[in-house]
Design a protein around this motif. Structure first.
Motif, short mmCIF file in Angstrom:
data_model
loop_
_atom_site.label_atom_id
_atom_site.label_comp_id
_atom_site.label_asym_id
_atom_site.label_seq_id
_atom_site.Cartn_x
_atom_site.Cartn_y
_atom_site.Cartn_z
N ASN A 111 0.82 -1.22 0.00
CA ASN A 111 0.00 0.00 0.00
C ASN A 111 0.85 1.26 0.00
OD1 ASN A 111 -2.57 -1.34 0.09
ND2 ASN A 111 -2.17 -1.81 2.24
N THR A 112 1.91 1.25 0.79
CA THR A 112 2.76 2.43 0.87
C THR A 112 4.00 2.33 -0.01
OG1 THR A 112 4.03 1.54 2.73
CG2 THR A 112 2.04 2.82 3.25
N MET A 113 4.32 1.10 -0.44
CA MET A 113 5.50 0.81 -1.26
C MET A 113 6.81 1.03 -0.52
SD MET A 113 4.17 -0.50 -3.89
CE MET A 113 5.55 -0.66 -5.02
N VAL A 114 6.79 1.04 0.81
CA VAL A 114 8.05 1.13 1.55
C VAL A 114 8.77 -0.22 1.46
CG1 VAL A 114 7.20 2.89 3.14
CG2 VAL A 114 6.97 0.47 3.75
N GLY A 188 3.94 14.57 -1.78
CA GLY A 188 3.77 14.88 -0.37
C GLY A 188 4.22 13.75 0.52
N SER A 189 3.34 13.38 1.49
CA SER A 189 3.70 12.40 2.51
C SER A 189 3.78 10.97 1.97
CB SER A 189 2.68 12.44 3.65
OG SER A 189 1.38 12.12 3.18
N GLN A 190 3.44 10.75 0.69
CA GLN A 190 3.58 9.41 0.11
C GLN A 190 5.05 9.02 -0.06
OE1 GLN A 190 0.66 10.39 -3.18
NE2 GLN A 190 0.22 8.23 -2.92
N ILE A 191 5.93 10.00 -0.06
CA ILE A 191 7.36 9.72 -0.14
C ILE A 191 7.86 9.46 1.28
CG2 ILE A 191 9.63 10.58 -0.83
CD1 ILE A 191 7.68 9.98 -3.14
N ARG A 192 8.27 8.23 1.51
CA ARG A 192 8.66 7.81 2.86
C ARG A 192 10.15 7.59 2.95
NH1 ARG A 192 3.99 5.47 5.20
NH2 ARG A 192 2.16 6.29 4.11
N SER A 193 10.61 7.36 4.16
CA SER A 193 11.99 6.97 4.38
C SER A 193 12.26 5.69 3.60
CB SER A 193 12.21 6.72 5.88
OG SER A 193 13.51 6.23 6.12
N GLY A 227 5.33 5.20 -9.21
CA GLY A 227 5.17 6.58 -9.63
C GLY A 227 3.79 6.82 -10.19
N TYR A 228 3.41 8.09 -10.35
CA TYR A 228 2.15 8.46 -11.00
C TYR A 228 2.43 8.66 -12.48
CZ TYR A 228 -0.30 9.39 -6.58
OH TYR A 228 -0.90 9.28 -5.36
N PRO A 236 8.10 12.79 -10.14
CA PRO A 236 9.31 12.03 -10.50
C PRO A 236 9.08 10.53 -10.33
CG PRO A 236 9.81 13.83 -8.97
CD PRO A 236 8.32 13.70 -9.00
N GLY A 237 9.94 9.73 -10.96
CA GLY A 237 9.93 8.30 -10.70
C GLY A 237 10.41 8.06 -9.28
N VAL A 238 9.81 7.08 -8.61
CA VAL A 238 10.17 6.77 -7.22
C VAL A 238 10.87 5.42 -7.18
CG1 VAL A 238 9.35 6.61 -4.85
CG2 VAL A 238 8.11 8.03 -6.50
N TYR A 239 11.96 5.36 -6.42
CA TYR A 239 12.83 4.18 -6.38
C TYR A 239 13.07 3.79 -4.93
CZ TYR A 239 13.86 5.74 -11.13
OH TYR A 239 13.74 6.14 -12.45
N ALA A 240 13.28 2.49 -4.71
CA ALA A 240 13.75 2.04 -3.40
C ALA A 240 15.17 2.58 -3.21
CB ALA A 240 13.74 0.52 -3.32
N ASP A 241 15.43 3.15 -2.05
CA ASP A 241 16.72 3.79 -1.75
C ASP A 241 17.73 2.72 -1.34
OD1 ASP A 241 18.84 5.18 -0.65
OD2 ASP A 241 17.60 6.54 0.53
#
Length: 253
Positions: A111-114, A188-193, A227-228, A236-241
């Motif tokens: 759900n959060t993709m963390v 916003g807050s969808q970007i997590r640690s 990503g949306y 932006p594209g979102v990646y696992a850190d």
């Protein structure tokens, strides 16, 4: 996860039918605004395949271990998976190796993709060459704005019904976690640690690229996650850190 919802039917068509839930890509599958390339330029890149069809990307960490996204490995058995390494083409060339087992991050949340990261253990070791090489894991994050590249066999436009046969790549710039979560962008807050972003005007990874490598400074800094849309303005594209998840990869390899 608007991208995930919009692209499901396109990805199913691209891969020749219904894709098992665990292999549905989020931001994976296409390189938008990129160029064709050869595997010798990205020798750590692999194609993760189920029943002979490309499903996700991945990166060679060692001769028997691949790093990919956890969302690529939901509701799937190791016996149905193979990887192809050492080829510019997902469907031929190089070497095809069976998957012995895999492990998803215990903290992965769909759900959060963390913690969207996983390791794959191969049934036999890869032989390194000019077209098959391991890539080191980042131990710290590149600076905001740093040059990076992402590669894969994903679709080339959002909602496309086909994937390219030849590997493609695109150059992007790192967007730090704090910047990606700021009012500059729309997440916003969808970007997590444990997440890092990357973007460039008209360029992005997309469905089919999931699990693939985001590389900066010669090391693996991200794993294609979500990503949306693809190359959508303000998203932006979102990646696992990888730097944040590095110890987990090492301990489970």
């Amino acid at each position: 996860m608007l991208k995930f919802l919009i692209l499901l039917s396109a990805v199913a068509c691209a891969l020749g039918g219904t894709i098992p839930e665990g292999l549905l890509p989020q931001l994976d599958g296409r390189i938008v605004g990129g160029s064709a390339t050869t595997i010798s330029s990205f020798p750590w890149q692999i194609s993760l395949q189920r029943s002979g069809s490309h499903s996700c990307g991945g990166s060679i960490y060692s001769s028997k271990v691949i790093v990919t996204a956890a969302h690529c490995l939901q509701s799937v058995s190791a016996s149905s998976l193979k990887i192809r390494a050492g080829s510019s083409y997902w469907s031929s060339g190089g070497v095809s190796v069976s998957v012995a087992s895999f492990k998803n991050h215990e903290g992965y949340n769909a759900n959060t993709m963390v913690n969207d990261i996983a390791v794959i253990h191969l049934s036999s070791a890869l032989s390194f060459s000019s077209t098959i090489k391991a890539i080191s894991l980042a131990s710290s994050n590149p600076a905001n704005g740093a040059a990076a590249s992402v590669s894969g066999w994903g679709t080339e436009t959002s909602g496309s019904s086909s994937i390219p046969s030849q590997l493609r790549y695109v150059n992007v710039n790192i967007v730090s976690q704090s910047n990606c979560a700021s009012s500059t962008y729309g997440y916003g807050s969808q970007i997590r640690s444990g997440m890092i972003c990357a973007a460039a005007s008209g360029k992005d990874s997309c469905q089919g690229d999931s699990g693939g490598p985001l590389v900066s400074g010669g090391v693996l800094v991200g794993v294609v996650s979500w990503g949306y849309g693809c190359a959508a303005s303000n998203y932006p594209g979102v990646y696992a850190d990888v730097a944040a998840l590095r110890s987990w990869v090492i301990n489970n390899s």
